[in-house]
Design a protein around this motif. Structure first.
Motif, PDB file in Angstrom:
ATOM      1  N   LYS A 181       7.031  -0.739  -5.224  1.00 25.34           N
ATOM      2  CA  LYS A 181       8.157  -1.307  -5.978  1.00 25.34           C
ATOM      3  C   LYS A 181       8.989  -2.247  -5.104  1.00 25.34           C
ATOM      4  O   LYS A 181       9.572  -3.205  -5.584  1.00 25.34           O
ATOM      5  N   ASN A 182       9.017  -1.978  -3.803  1.00 18.32           N
ATOM      6  CA  ASN A 182       9.823  -2.810  -2.904  1.00 18.32           C
ATOM      7  C   ASN A 182       9.096  -4.098  -2.484  1.00 18.32           C
ATOM      8  O   ASN A 182       9.571  -4.824  -1.621  1.00 18.32           O
ATOM      9  N   GLY A 183       7.874  -4.333  -3.065  1.00 17.88           N
ATOM     10  CA  GLY A 183       7.158  -5.585  -2.773  1.00 17.88           C
ATOM     11  C   GLY A 183       6.134  -5.467  -1.663  1.00 17.88           C
ATOM     12  O   GLY A 183       5.434  -6.434  -1.341  1.00 17.88           O
ATOM     13  N   ALA A 184       6.009  -4.309  -1.043  1.00 19.30           N
ATOM     14  CA  ALA A 184       5.017  -4.139   0.024  1.00 19.30           C
ATOM     15  C   ALA A 184       3.629  -3.956  -0.594  1.00 19.30           C
ATOM     16  O   ALA A 184       3.473  -3.299  -1.622  1.00 19.30           O
ATOM     17  N   ILE A 185       2.651  -4.561   0.055  1.00 19.29           N
ATOM     18  CA  ILE A 185       1.248  -4.405  -0.384  1.00 19.29           C
ATOM     19  C   ILE A 185       0.489  -3.825   0.792  1.00 19.29           C
ATOM     20  O   ILE A 185       0.500  -4.394   1.901  1.00 19.29           O
ATOM     21  N   LEU A 186      -0.151  -2.658   0.545  1.00 19.89           N
ATOM     22  CA  LEU A 186      -0.826  -1.961   1.638  1.00 19.89           C
ATOM     23  C   LEU A 186      -2.304  -1.780   1.333  1.00 19.89           C
ATOM     24  O   LEU A 186      -2.713  -1.724   0.169  1.00 19.89           O
ATOM     25  N   LYS A 187      -3.045  -1.633   2.416  1.00 23.34           N
ATOM     26  CA  LYS A 187      -4.463  -1.296   2.307  1.00 23.34           C
ATOM     27  C   LYS A 187      -4.623   0.062   2.956  1.00 23.34           C
ATOM     28  O   LYS A 187      -4.165   0.274   4.084  1.00 23.34           O
ATOM     29  N   ILE A 188      -5.236   0.991   2.202  1.00 25.90           N
ATOM     30  CA  ILE A 188      -5.414   2.347   2.717  1.00 25.90           C
ATOM     31  C   ILE A 188      -6.896   2.681   2.650  1.00 25.90           C
ATOM     32  O   ILE A 188      -7.554   2.444   1.619  1.00 25.90           O
ATOM     33  N   PHE A 189      -7.428   3.220   3.759  1.00 29.94           N
ATOM     34  CA  PHE A 189      -8.810   3.694   3.755  1.00 29.94           C
ATOM     35  C   PHE A 189      -8.782   5.205   3.620  1.00 29.94           C
ATOM     36  O   PHE A 189      -7.968   5.893   4.251  1.00 29.94           O
ATOM     37  N   VAL A 190      -9.671   5.730   2.807  1.00 32.98           N
ATOM     38  CA  VAL A 190      -9.692   7.165   2.488  1.00 32.98           C
ATOM     39  C   VAL A 190      -9.829   8.012   3.752  1.00 32.98           C
ATOM     40  O   VAL A 190      -9.266   9.104   3.852  1.00 32.98           O
ATOM     41  N   ASP A 191     -10.533   7.519   4.744  1.00 32.78           N
ATOM     42  CA  ASP A 191     -10.780   8.308   5.959  1.00 32.78           C
ATOM     43  C   ASP A 191      -9.794   7.957   7.079  1.00 32.78           C
ATOM     44  O   ASP A 191      -9.979   8.348   8.218  1.00 32.78           O
ATOM     45  N   ASN A 192      -8.753   7.171   6.719  1.00 30.58           N
ATOM     46  CA  ASN A 192      -7.795   6.747   7.752  1.00 30.58           C
ATOM     47  C   ASN A 192      -6.389   7.193   7.341  1.00 30.58           C
ATOM     48  O   ASN A 192      -5.905   6.830   6.268  1.00 30.58           O
ATOM     49  N   PRO A 193      -5.710   7.966   8.172  1.00 31.20           N
ATOM     50  CA  PRO A 193      -4.378   8.475   7.786  1.00 31.20           C
ATOM     51  C   PRO A 193      -3.280   7.409   7.829  1.00 31.20           C
ATOM     52  O   PRO A 193      -2.176   7.634   7.362  1.00 31.20           O
ATOM     53  N   PHE A 194      -3.614   6.250   8.371  1.00 34.99           N
ATOM     54  CA  PHE A 194      -2.588   5.220   8.525  1.00 34.99           C
ATOM     55  C   PHE A 194      -2.818   4.095   7.513  1.00 34.99           C
ATOM     56  O   PHE A 194      -3.923   3.577   7.382  1.00 34.99           O
ATOM     57  N   ALA A 195      -1.733   3.745   6.846  1.00 32.11           N
ATOM     58  CA  ALA A 195      -1.794   2.642   5.886  1.00 32.11           C
ATOM     59  C   ALA A 195      -1.595   1.315   6.613  1.00 32.11           C
ATOM     60  O   ALA A 195      -0.836   1.250   7.581  1.00 32.11           O
ATOM     61  N   ILE A 196      -2.277   0.284   6.162  1.00 27.26           N
ATOM     62  CA  ILE A 196      -2.176  -1.045   6.774  1.00 27.26           C
ATOM     63  C   ILE A 196      -1.382  -1.928   5.818  1.00 27.26           C
ATOM     64  O   ILE A 196      -1.753  -2.081   4.648  1.00 27.26           O
ATOM     65  N   THR A 197      -0.299  -2.518   6.336  1.00 21.37           N
ATOM     66  CA  THR A 197       0.501  -3.411   5.491  1.00 21.37           C
ATOM     67  C   THR A 197      -0.143  -4.799   5.503  1.00 21.37           C
ATOM     68  O   THR A 197      -0.367  -5.384   6.566  1.00 21.37           O
ATOM     69  N   LEU A 198      -0.460  -5.283   4.303  1.00 18.19           N
ATOM     70  CA  LEU A 198      -1.069  -6.620   4.192  1.00 18.19           C
ATOM     71  C   LEU A 198       0.021  -7.688   4.043  1.00 18.19           C
ATOM     72  O   LEU A 198      -0.026  -8.727   4.686  1.00 18.19           O
ATOM     73  N   LEU A 199       0.973  -7.424   3.145  1.00 23.46           N
ATOM     74  CA  LEU A 199       2.015  -8.410   2.854  1.00 23.46           C
ATOM     75  C   LEU A 199       3.295  -7.692   2.488  1.00 23.46           C
ATOM     76  O   LEU A 199       3.267  -6.525   2.064  1.00 23.46           O
ATOM     77  N   LYS A 200       4.354  -8.409   2.563  1.00 21.02           N
ATOM     78  CA  LYS A 200       5.645  -7.861   2.122  1.00 21.02           C
ATOM     79  C   LYS A 200       6.308  -8.917   1.254  1.00 21.02           C
ATOM     80  O   LYS A 200       6.638 -10.009   1.733  1.00 21.02           O
ATOM     81  N   LEU A 201       6.416  -8.623  -0.055  1.00 23.92           N
ATOM     82  CA  LEU A 201       7.049  -9.559  -0.969  1.00 23.92           C
ATOM     83  C   LEU A 201       8.506  -9.163  -1.168  1.00 23.92           C
ATOM     84  O   LEU A 201       8.919  -8.042  -0.857  1.00 23.92           O
ATOM     85  N   SER A 202       9.244 -10.076  -1.753  1.00 14.51           N
ATOM     86  CA  SER A 202      10.667  -9.804  -1.976  1.00 14.51           C
ATOM     87  C   SER A 202      10.893  -9.086  -3.307  1.00 14.51           C
ATOM     88  O   SER A 202      11.949  -8.515  -3.542  1.00 14.51           O
ATOM     89  N   THR A 203       9.870  -9.137  -4.177  1.00 18.48           N
ATOM     90  CA  THR A 203      10.019  -8.500  -5.497  1.00 18.48           C
ATOM     91  C   THR A 203       8.934  -7.446  -5.709  1.00 18.48           C
ATOM     92  O   THR A 203       7.925  -7.423  -5.007  1.00 18.48           O
ATOM     93  N   SER A 204       9.159  -6.638  -6.731  1.00 24.46           N
ATOM     94  CA  SER A 204       8.249  -5.522  -7.004  1.00 24.46           C
ATOM     95  C   SER A 204       6.862  -6.018  -7.427  1.00 24.46           C
ATOM     96  O   SER A 204       6.718  -7.047  -8.083  1.00 24.46           O
ATOM     97  N   VAL A 205       5.845  -5.247  -7.067  1.00 28.01           N
ATOM     98  CA  VAL A 205       4.453  -5.591  -7.407  1.00 28.01           C
ATOM     99  C   VAL A 205       4.110  -5.029  -8.779  1.00 28.01           C
ATOM    100  O   VAL A 205       4.395  -3.865  -9.077  1.00 28.01           O
ATOM    101  N   ARG A 206       3.503  -5.878  -9.593  1.00 31.31           N
ATOM    102  CA  ARG A 206       3.098  -5.427 -10.929  1.00 31.31           C
ATOM    103  C   ARG A 206       1.580  -5.277 -11.056  1.00 31.31           C
ATOM    104  O   ARG A 206       1.072  -4.403 -11.726  1.00 31.31           O
TER     105      ARG A 206
END
Length: 1199
Positions: free
Chosen positions: A443-468
């Motif tokens: 909702k805060n505009g962050a877009i992440l990539k998460i791998f099922v076998d990886n406990p850490f999320a990777i931030t791809l982008l950060k937008l100023s508005t919510s993602v739809r």
């Protein structure tokens, strides 16, 4: 499912006392709601809940209302024991009563008959009846309902019984509930669905059970236990859901099978009644405390999509998996409320209230992507609360606001990620099993990539508005985002650079088969964008959820559809920039045939032969493929002139002038000229060559003529060929079309040295039957051989003969065909003479042999005899001219002479026997004696092989008949006996059998006169009438000499010369006069003339002096072998010319000499065939036929 209140009203009386709502009824069109409240009937407007009118008429509490299906009237029943019928205009028109308070009313949906039920009976009223028929019942009726077809009425009673009645009120089925009177039936309803095979009755009782029954009374399934006392049950219009209300102070939604789906609206008192608005998702509740609550039910879409498989919830408890390409569907029945669905590759996860089911796509052949068979792989029997559900190959991902949990299929929590903001969007973007990647938008505009076998999320982008909405391109290089302001933003993932943005987007999807193509939807439009080209728009309602090749998957309201979108627009955008390979990639996703052709053409003109070739293969254009193939071959050989290749391309495309310019620029003018002439563009060709060398002009003229010929304009073609000096081609066309006038002009204008065109002219003149012009042409050429041939072919024999007279070298060329022509036209004798003239003896013999054979086959034996005689003479001519063939030809001469005589005599026999077919007795122009002699002569000569056509039966039959006539009974009997051994034709059978019997009555001897006629003139022996040794004397073996007409034996004896005497000397000795002066003149007079030789007796006494010839005959006679009479000089000298007949055969034959022994018999010999006749017979026959009867020599012909 959510229930949204539309409006709520609370009913009080004047004293503000709450009035219980006992019953509700909708007008069939859904516009009005009829409410039973206190002792009034209230009418509401359903759209906003306004009270239209309260209806007064009852004196006590109104318990029930019902509206007729046709919408014309409704009824109300009250505790005052009365029923009032109201019109749709809210006017009361009728009132009738029962003995007890009215509990329920129901209109028949078909006949509009009204059933009204009280505590002790029920009545059936219809407008056409004056009275109401009433039927007593044993227990209080609490509820009633008609079947959909209006045939049966179900009554629910206080004692736990459901009674099903027909239209006349007779009970047909009785259903007794297990609880009896302790479980009164409080509400019943028939399922209105038209899809159900049977009428289904839902029964709710105060044993807190919901049950279903068929019309027959058979229960469907088991009782469904409720946790409250139900007061009302109502179906949705299509029968898919049931609404139940009761003591739990709320209305609940159930499936048609009784599975609870959720609460509709919680109230403060019992819900006495509930109804569903017709054909809608609106539900109205009526409560104990007077509340009327009107709710809208919103059924949210529960679904999941992976590539071309779409899974969605149906009827709240089922999941349907649809293959969007093949349109195949499979239904999975869960029998519980389906809360969430997730689909990924071959996995399908379904969340139910108390568990999650994991299904696996069952496939024998993993390459078959269209199989739709799912089977349960795992069950996770736990209750989960989550906003979003995602499934991977080996895990499920639960999203609970900010938290993401990763669970294995065995319910073990393996990973958990806590986000800084609410999760708005989550999507599996693929990866190896157990290591898939998820794309998460916050909702805060962050877009992440998460791998099922990886406990850490990777931030791809950060937008100023919510993602739809989010999607990543096929190669994971670009990211498309739709934000809450409906703006589409596309970023390069690696550089984080914003590539472009587009407004009015509500969802986005990358093409799974093409890296730089995406589509997005918004504001009623579908937008397709390729690379950084402008957006292509078309109208489309709904949300884009997937883009695979040329198919866009679009969700509109509750239905998913695959829209086939031609990729033409982006393809043309690439073409404009001459990006042929990229355009080809787009075209592969799906474009029309015309688009493929445009791509192929553009690529070809851009000299991208590889792309052009692939595109032309798609449209199966062999012509262009051949062109590309030839250009590729030329390139391999080292050609690299692109302008020349382009010229070829232009020529193929019909851009001929551009092609010609390029050909000229590359120094290939001849190709341009060939192109124009091949296309028959002769005017352009002339312009192109201008005033260049005349050789080109002549070549052009010839090609133009070729074209005129092939385009069915032969006269123009011929004239053009003549102008170009192509005489032979012109003559061919003119000749083929038969234009003789043009041909004559050409032949006369040509020089005589131009032999080939003149010969062709003559050939066509012959073909067109203009022989005069052909003759003129050959004469002009001086071709005498051809001229002779022409006359022969046209059978102009006179002209041919006149040519032969001047040019004897062509003798064979004329006479041989002439003879053949005569032979073909059955003029064999003339043909034979013509062969003679041509010196073709062998052909002459062949013609005669054929002629003879034909005559024999056709039974023309007289002709056969004549032809055999001619054949023999031909053989004699050949023997005289050819030393090599002499022996063979002389043998043939002897045989043919023999056959000629046989056929000559058989002619008479054949005529005699043929005539006998139509007459009882055979008839003949011959005297019996002649026929008798002929038969004997023939049989005497048939001792060996019998020639073709001669019948021994006919001969014996004729002989038997004549012998009987002439008294030769012994011979006749012999003939009949011989006939018994032969195959006799049926026409003679009876006659022969009769004659064979009757001849036995005759004496067994022959007439003496006949025997005397067979005396040998050399040895005076009487010979038998039939001699098996042949035509010779049985004693001295001297051959008999026969008359060629009567076949009597002539008094002649053949004699031979001694070796040293030549024919000339013998004739001179015979011609000498006899030296004895004192002897009387000889009595024979030699009557020789040009035509024949004759011996005639003079008057006077015979000389008694013995003849030396007679002495010679008797002296040398004796022995079994034939001893010929040989004469010396002295004997010859003693002979008179008048006594001797000479057959003067041509060389190489010797002359034959015959001496007459009877001076009183006059004998004549034909000088041509040397046949002997009695003079009188010969003269008569010559007068009749004007020729010799044997050789047919005309009497006026010189010897």
């Amino acid at each position: 499912m959510r229930a949204v209140p539309a409006w709520i009203d609370k009913v009080h009386d004047r004293d503000k006392v709450e009035q219980c709502i006992y019953d509700l009824a909708f007008k069939p069109d859904g516009s009005q709601l009829i409410v039973a409240a206190g002792n009034r009937v209230l009418v509401y407007d359903t759209s906003d809940g306004t009270l239209i009118q309260p209806l007064k008429g009852h004196k006590d509490t109104v318990y029930c209302v019902a509206y007729a299906k046709d919408g014309k009237r409704f009824a109300s029943g009250s505790a005052d024991k009365s029923i009032i019928i109201w019109t749709s205009k809210l006017e009361g028109i009728l009132k009738y009563t029962h003995n007890d308070s009215i509990q329920c009313v129901a209109y028949n949906p078909v006949t509009h008959q009204l059933a009204s039920c009280s505590s002790g009976d029920f009545g059936l009223w219809s407008p056409e009846q004056k009275s109401v028929s009433k039927h007593k019942v044993s227990s209080k009726i609490t509820c009633c309902g008609w079947t959909n077809d209006g045939q049966y009425l179900a009554l629910g009673m206080m004692n736990g019984v459901v009674s099903i009645r027909n239209k006349n009120g007779e009970e047909k089925v009785k259903i007794e509930r297990p609880g009896g009177s302790s479980c009164p039936i409080w509400s019943i309803a028939w399922n209105p669905s038209k899809d159900e095979h049977n009428d289904i009755l839902a029964v709710a009782d105060w044993g807190q059970k919901l049950s279903f029954y068929q019309l027959s009374g058979k229960q469907i399934g088991k009782d469904r236990t409720l946790t409250y006392d139900p007061c009302c049950v109502s179906y949705f219009s299509k029968g898919e859901y049931i609404v139940l209300g009761g003591s739990d102070k709320q209305a609940s939604l159930y499936t048609k099978d009784g599975v609870r789906l959720g609460t509709i609206g919680e109230q403060n008192s019992w819900v006495w009644t509930c109804r569903v608005k017709p054909d809608s998702n609106y539900v109205v509740l009526g409560c104990q405390d007077g509340t009327i609550a009107f709710y809208q039910l919103i059924f949210s879409t529960v679904h999941g999509l992976y590539k071309d498989r779409y899974a969605y919830r149906d009827s709240m408890t089922d999941v349907i998996v649809q293959h969007l390409i093949t349109e195949q569907k499979v239904r999975i029945k869960c029998r519980e409320l389906v809360k969430k669905i997730a689909i990924y590759r071959n996995r399908l996860a379904i969340q139910l209230p108390e568990k999650i089911l994991i299904y696996e796509l069952y496939s024998v052949d993993s390459s078959d992507t269209t199989l739709m068979h799912y089977s349960i792989k795992e069950k996770i029997c736990r209750k989960f609360e989550c906003n979003l559900l995602v499934v991977c190959s080996q895990h499920i991902i639960l999203c609970q606001e900010k938290r993401l949990q990763c669970l294995s299929f065995t319910s073990v929590k393996e990973k958990e990620w806590l986000m800084e903001s609410l999760i708005r969007y989550i999507k599996v973007i693929g990866g190896p099993p157990g290591r898939e990647g998820l794309l998460v938008g916050l909702k805060n505009g962050a877009i992440l990539k998460i791998f099922v076998d990886n406990p850490f999320a990777i931030t791809l982008l950060k937008l100023s508005t919510s993602v739809r909405c989010l999607d990543m391109s096929a190669s994971r290089n670009m990211l498309a985002v739709v934000d809450e302001h409906n703006t589409l933003l596309v970023y390069d993932i690696n550089t984080k650079e914003l590539l472009f943005q587009e407004p009015n987007a509500n969802s986005v999807a990358w093409n799974t088969q093409c890296e730089d193509m995406l589509c997005f939807s918004g504001s009623g439009y579908l937008n397709i964008k390729a690379s950084n080209f402008p957006v292509h728009q078309q109208k489309l309602q709904g949300f884009v959820v997937g883009y695979n090749g040329s198919k866009i998957f679009c969700l509109h309201v509750y239905s998913m559809s695959a829209v086939e979108v031609p990729q033409s627009a982006p393809m043309y955008q690439y073409l404009e920039r001459r990006m042929f390979k990229e355009a080809y990639r787009i075209a592969c996703l799906g474009v029309t045939d015309n688009d493929w052709r445009d791509l192929a053409t553009e690529a070809l003109e851009g000299l991208d032969f590889d792309t052009a070739k692939k595109a032309f293969i798609r449209v199966r254009d062999l012509r262009y493929l051949e062109l590309i193939n030839s250009i590729e071959e030329r390139k391999k050989r080292g050609e690299n002139d692109n302008e020349l290749f382009l010229a070829d391309v232009y020529a193929y495309q019909g851009k001929f002038h551009e092609a010609a310019k390029l050909y000229k620029r590359t120094g290939h003018e001849s190709r341009a000229l060939s192109m124009y002439t091949d296309l028959r563009m002769f005017e352009y060709a002339k312009e192109f060559i201008g005033a260049t060398d005349p050789k080109n002009s002549r070549m052009l003229m010839t090609k133009q003529a070729d074209w005129a010929k092939s385009s069915k304009e032969p006269r123009a073609a011929a004239e053009m060929y003549l102008s170009a000096g192509e005489h032979l081609k012109a003559i061919d066309i003119i000749g083929d079309h038969g234009w003789a006038d043009m041909l004559i002009d050409i032949a006369r204008k040509l020089d005589k040295a131009e032999r080939e065109p003149l010969a062709k002219c003559a050939f066509y003149f012959k073909k067109l039957k203009h022989h005069g012009y052909a003759s003129e042409t050959y004469s002009k050429m001086g071709d005498l051989q051809a001229l002779v041939q022409l006359h022969v072919e046209t059978c102009h024999w006179d002209e041919a003969f006149s040519l032969v007279e001047k040019h004897t070298q062509f003798r064979d060329d004329v006479y041989v065909p002439y003879a053949q022509w005569l032979a073909e036209n059955d003029r064999f004798e003339e043909a034979q003479k013509a062969f003679h003239k041509a010196g073709r003896q062998n052909e002459a013999v062949k013609v005669l042999e054929q002629l003879t054979h034909n005559a024999v086959v056709e039974s023309r034996f007289n002709d056969a005899g004549y032809y055999y005689w001619m054949l023999s003479m031909q053989c004699l001519d050949i023997a005289r001219e050819s030393e090599e063939q002499m022996d063979e030809m002389l043998k043939k001469f002897e045989r043919f002479q023999h056959l000629a005589e046989l056929y000559h005599v058989y002619h008479s026999i054949q005529r005699y026997t043929v005539r006998s077919r139509s007459l009882d007795e055979p008839f003949s122009s011959h005297m019996p004696e002649t026929l008798f002699n002929i038969c004997r002569f023939l049989l005497s000569n048939l001792t060996k092989d019998i020639p073709l056509g001669i019948s021994k039966v006919n001969t014996l039959y004729a002989l038997a008949k004549q012998s009987r006539k002439l008294g030769a009974y012994k011979l006749a009997r012999y003939s009949y006996e011989k006939l018994q051994d032969l195959h006799v034709p049926s026409r003679f059978q009876e006659s022969i059998e009769l004659d064979s019997l009757t001849i036995r009555s005759k004496p067994f001897h022959d007439s003496e006169d006949l025997i005397e006629g067979m005396m040998c003139y050399r040895c005076s022996t009487n010979n038998p009438l039939l001699n098996n040794q042949g035509s010779v004397c049985i004693n001295c073996k001297q051959p008999f000499i026969y008359s060629a007409s009567s076949y009597e034996v002539l008094p002649l004896v053949q004699f031979y010369l001694e070796e040293d005497i030549s024919d000339e000397e013998a004739v001179s000795l015979i011609d000498l006069e006899v030296p004895h002066v004192d002897r009387k003149a000889a009595r024979w007079q030699d009557m020789s003339s040009g035509e024949s030789q004759s011996l005639k007796l003079d008057e006077g006494v015979d000389d008694s002096e013995e003849d030396p010839f007679t002495t010679k005959m008797s002296f040398e006679q004796g022995g079994s072998n034939f001893v010929p009479v040989k004469v010396s000089h002295s004997v010859l000298r003693s002979m008179s010319r008048r006594d001797v007949l000479i057959k003067r055969w041509p060389r190489p034959l010797k002359w034959e000499y015959f001496r007459s022994l009877l001076p009183d018999v006059s004998i004549t010999m034909c000088p041509t065939c040397f046949k002997m006749f009695h003079s009188e017979d010969y003269e008569l026959l010559v007068l009749q036929h004007s020729c010799c009867p044997y050789c047919r020599r005309p009497i006026d012909e010189p010897n």
